[in-house]
Write a protein that holds these residues in place. Sequence first.
Motif, PDB file in Angstrom:
ATOM      1  N   PRO A   1       1.119 -11.676  12.218  1.00 39.34           N
ATOM      2  CA  PRO A   1       2.771 -11.809  11.891  1.00 39.34           C
ATOM      3  C   PRO A   1       2.994 -10.218  11.531  1.00 39.34           C
ATOM      4  O   PRO A   1       2.436  -9.818  10.623  1.00 39.34           O
ATOM      5  CB  PRO A   1       2.643 -12.930  10.892  1.00 39.34           C
ATOM      6  N   SER A   2       4.044  -9.948  11.938  1.00 41.64           N
ATOM      7  CA  SER A   2       4.658  -8.603  11.478  1.00 41.64           C
ATOM      8  C   SER A   2       5.154  -8.313  10.025  1.00 41.64           C
ATOM      9  O   SER A   2       5.082  -7.176   9.640  1.00 41.64           O
ATOM     10  CB  SER A   2       5.871  -8.204  12.355  1.00 41.64           C
ATOM     11  N   ASP A   3       5.116  -9.325   9.609  1.00 45.10           N
ATOM     12  CA  ASP A   3       5.415  -9.408   8.174  1.00 45.10           C
ATOM     13  C   ASP A   3       4.514  -9.466   7.134  1.00 45.10           C
ATOM     14  O   ASP A   3       4.572  -9.623   5.914  1.00 45.10           O
ATOM     15  CB  ASP A   3       6.531 -10.425   7.680  1.00 45.10           C
ATOM     16  N   SER A   4       3.268  -9.576   7.689  1.00 46.55           N
ATOM     17  CA  SER A   4       2.117  -9.749   6.791  1.00 46.55           C
ATOM     18  C   SER A   4       1.235  -8.497   6.428  1.00 46.55           C
ATOM     19  O   SER A   4       0.764  -8.543   5.487  1.00 46.55           O
ATOM     20  CB  SER A   4       1.017 -10.848   7.494  1.00 46.55           C
ATOM     21  N   VAL A   5       1.450  -7.423   7.277  1.00 47.41           N
ATOM     22  CA  VAL A   5       0.642  -6.403   7.202  1.00 47.41           C
ATOM     23  C   VAL A   5       1.806  -4.865   7.596  1.00 47.41           C
ATOM     24  O   VAL A   5       2.471  -5.592   8.448  1.00 47.41           O
ATOM     25  CB  VAL A   5      -0.463  -6.057   7.717  1.00 47.41           C
ATOM     26  N   ALA A   6       1.540  -3.871   7.211  1.00 52.68           N
ATOM     27  CA  ALA A   6       2.074  -2.632   7.724  1.00 52.68           C
ATOM     28  C   ALA A   6       1.271  -1.843   8.771  1.00 52.68           C
ATOM     29  O   ALA A   6       0.230  -1.889   8.532  1.00 52.68           O
ATOM     30  CB  ALA A   6       2.670  -1.808   6.431  1.00 52.68           C
ATOM     31  N   TRP A   7       2.100  -1.551   9.849  1.00 49.68           N
ATOM     32  CA  TRP A   7       0.930  -0.761  10.754  1.00 49.68           C
ATOM     33  C   TRP A   7       1.472   0.414  10.885  1.00 49.68           C
ATOM     34  O   TRP A   7       2.651   1.041  10.951  1.00 49.68           O
ATOM     35  CB  TRP A   7       1.539  -1.644  12.144  1.00 49.68           C
TER      36      TRP A   7
ATOM     37  N   LYS B   1      -4.342  -8.198   4.491  1.00 50.23           N
ATOM     38  CA  LYS B   1      -3.134  -9.029   3.966  1.00 50.23           C
ATOM     39  C   LYS B   1      -3.555  -9.348   2.547  1.00 50.23           C
ATOM     40  O   LYS B   1      -2.709  -9.316   1.614  1.00 50.23           O
ATOM     41  CB  LYS B   1      -2.952 -10.091   4.800  1.00 50.23           C
ATOM     42  N   ALA B   2      -4.823  -9.557   2.289  1.00 52.35           N
ATOM     43  CA  ALA B   2      -5.109 -10.023   0.886  1.00 52.35           C
ATOM     44  C   ALA B   2      -5.290  -8.973  -0.012  1.00 52.35           C
ATOM     45  O   ALA B   2      -5.568  -8.982  -1.227  1.00 52.35           O
ATOM     46  CB  ALA B   2      -6.489 -10.795   0.950  1.00 52.35           C
ATOM     47  N   GLY B   3      -5.332  -7.575   0.378  1.00 46.03           N
ATOM     48  CA  GLY B   3      -5.321  -6.492  -0.376  1.00 46.03           C
ATOM     49  C   GLY B   3      -6.642  -5.794  -0.601  1.00 46.03           C
ATOM     50  O   GLY B   3      -7.014  -5.119  -1.512  1.00 46.03           O
ATOM     51  N   LEU B   4      -7.715  -6.514   0.162  1.00 43.89           N
ATOM     52  CA  LEU B   4      -9.011  -5.963   0.037  1.00 43.89           C
ATOM     53  C   LEU B   4      -9.449  -4.544   0.634  1.00 43.89           C
ATOM     54  O   LEU B   4     -10.512  -4.055   0.224  1.00 43.89           O
ATOM     55  CB  LEU B   4     -10.039  -7.023   0.538  1.00 43.89           C
ATOM     56  N   GLY B   5      -8.424  -3.926   1.574  1.00 42.91           N
ATOM     57  CA  GLY B   5      -8.840  -2.885   2.160  1.00 42.91           C
ATOM     58  C   GLY B   5      -7.799  -2.665   3.158  1.00 42.91           C
ATOM     59  O   GLY B   5      -6.929  -3.243   3.487  1.00 42.91           O
ATOM     60  N   ILE B   6      -8.108  -1.459   3.965  1.00 40.89           N
ATOM     61  CA  ILE B   6      -7.468  -1.327   5.503  1.00 40.89           C
ATOM     62  C   ILE B   6      -8.290  -1.502   6.514  1.00 40.89           C
ATOM     63  O   ILE B   6      -9.389  -1.283   6.080  1.00 40.89           O
ATOM     64  CB  ILE B   6      -6.576   0.030   4.997  1.00 40.89           C
ATOM     65  N   GLY B   7      -7.830  -1.345   7.644  1.00 46.53           N
ATOM     66  CA  GLY B   7      -8.779  -1.294   8.868  1.00 46.53           C
ATOM     67  C   GLY B   7      -7.965  -1.088  10.124  1.00 46.53           C
ATOM     68  O   GLY B   7      -6.688  -0.991  10.070  1.00 46.53           O
TER      69      GLY B   7
ATOM     70  N   GLU C   1      -6.292  11.985   5.687  1.00 48.71           N
ATOM     71  CA  GLU C   1      -5.615  11.210   4.561  1.00 48.71           C
ATOM     72  C   GLU C   1      -6.107   9.937   4.227  1.00 48.71           C
ATOM     73  O   GLU C   1      -5.925   9.383   3.200  1.00 48.71           O
ATOM     74  CB  GLU C   1      -3.972  11.032   5.051  1.00 48.71           C
ATOM     75  N   LEU C   2      -7.219   9.543   5.291  1.00 50.39           N
ATOM     76  CA  LEU C   2      -7.835   8.255   4.949  1.00 50.39           C
ATOM     77  C   LEU C   2      -9.179   8.404   4.274  1.00 50.39           C
ATOM     78  O   LEU C   2     -10.009   7.283   4.168  1.00 50.39           O
ATOM     79  CB  LEU C   2      -7.929   7.448   6.199  1.00 50.39           C
TER      80      LEU C   2
ATOM     81  N   HIS D   1       1.011  -1.280  -0.037  1.00 48.85           N
ATOM     82  CA  HIS D   1       0.097   0.116   0.041  1.00 48.85           C
ATOM     83  C   HIS D   1       0.952   1.157  -0.044  1.00 48.85           C
ATOM     84  O   HIS D   1       1.927   1.338   0.720  1.00 48.85           O
ATOM     85  CB  HIS D   1      -0.850   0.057   1.291  1.00 48.85           C
ATOM     86  N   PRO D   2       0.329   2.392  -0.820  1.00 50.27           N
ATOM     87  CA  PRO D   2       1.314   3.474  -0.681  1.00 50.27           C
ATOM     88  C   PRO D   2       1.496   4.123   0.787  1.00 50.27           C
ATOM     89  O   PRO D   2       2.557   4.732   0.914  1.00 50.27           O
ATOM     90  CB  PRO D   2       0.466   4.631  -1.414  1.00 50.27           C
TER      91      PRO D   2
END
Length: 298
Positions: free
Chosen positions: A247-253, A230-236, A183-184, A171-172
Motif C-alpha cells: 500500500p502506497s500509504d504504508s511506507v515512503a518510496w 513499515k514497523a520502523g525497524l529499518g529501511i530497505g 547519504e545511506l 523517517h527523516p
Amino acid sequence: MDLHTLRQFLVVARLEHLSHAAEELRVAQPSLSRTIARLESELGTPLFDRAGRLRLNDTGQLFRGYVERSLGELEAGRRAVAESLGGDFGTVRLASETFLTFIGPLAEFKRSHPGIEVELHQLPAAEMARRLLAQDVDLCVASQPIRGDGDGLEAVRLLDEAMWLAVPLDHPLAGRTSVTVDELAEEPFIAAGKGHWHRRLLDRLFGARDLTPKIVCEGDELGAIGELIKAGLGIGLVPDLARRSIPSDSVAWIAVDSPQCRRTLTLYWGAGSHLPAAAQRLRTTIIDWNWDSTEPRQ
C-alpha cells in the motif's frame, strides 16, 4: 551400484551432513553411512573428507557431476516416453530464488494446462547452472547472472526494473524524491542473507563507494521486508514489481541516485537438452507474460 544408492549419495553430497541427509531420506543414519561406505569401497576411493565436518572431496565432486548427468538423462528418457504418448500432461520443474514474482504467470499456466504438474524448487543462483546442466530442473529464473559450463545455457531477459528505497513514513528521508548511496551510509538496512541477489545488489552499491551497509535484519523472507520497514525497524530496497503490492500509504518510496540500483530478471534453460513439452509450454507462458502490468499479453 544401483540407482537407490546413487540418489542417496546425491543427498549426502548436497547436505554434507549424514544425520540431516538421513532425516530427509527417512532412513536410519547407520544404514545411510553403510551405503556411502559401500559405494566408496566399490569405487576404490573416499568421496568425502571426514576430518571434522563431513565434506565432499575433489573426487566426490567429480563423481557427483557424472551421477547428476546420468540420473538426469534417465529422467529425461522417462519423460520423453510419457511425452510421446501425447496429451496435455506431464511435469515441469521450475527453480527460482523467490516465487512471489511468479504467482500471476503460474496461475495463468495452471488455468490453461490443468493436467500439467508444476514442481517448484527454491534455489540460490549459485546452484542453478549445475542443476540445469544435470537436467535436475527444466527452467530457472534468477535476479543475478548464473554461470554454466561453456555455452550450456540459453536465456531470455524477462524484466529490467528499478529498485526503490522504502522508508517508514516518519523517517527523516520520507519527504525526499531521491537519495545518494553516501547519504545511506549510517542507515539501518533490512536485507536478505549473503549470496542472495537482493543482498549482493546492496553490497555492490555500497562497495562501489567504499562503504559497507549497516544490516540490522538479515534473512531470506523478502516478503516481510515491507512489513518490517513499515514497523520502523529499518529501511530497505524493494523491486518495482513488489512495490505494487505494498500500500502506497504504508511506507515512503525514494529513488536511489545510482544507475546500478536495478534488478534484471532472466529465464534460463539448458541449451543442449531436449526440453519436454510441458516445460516448453511454461517457458512460453513466462516469456509472454506482460511483466510491466502483471497481466498476460493479449
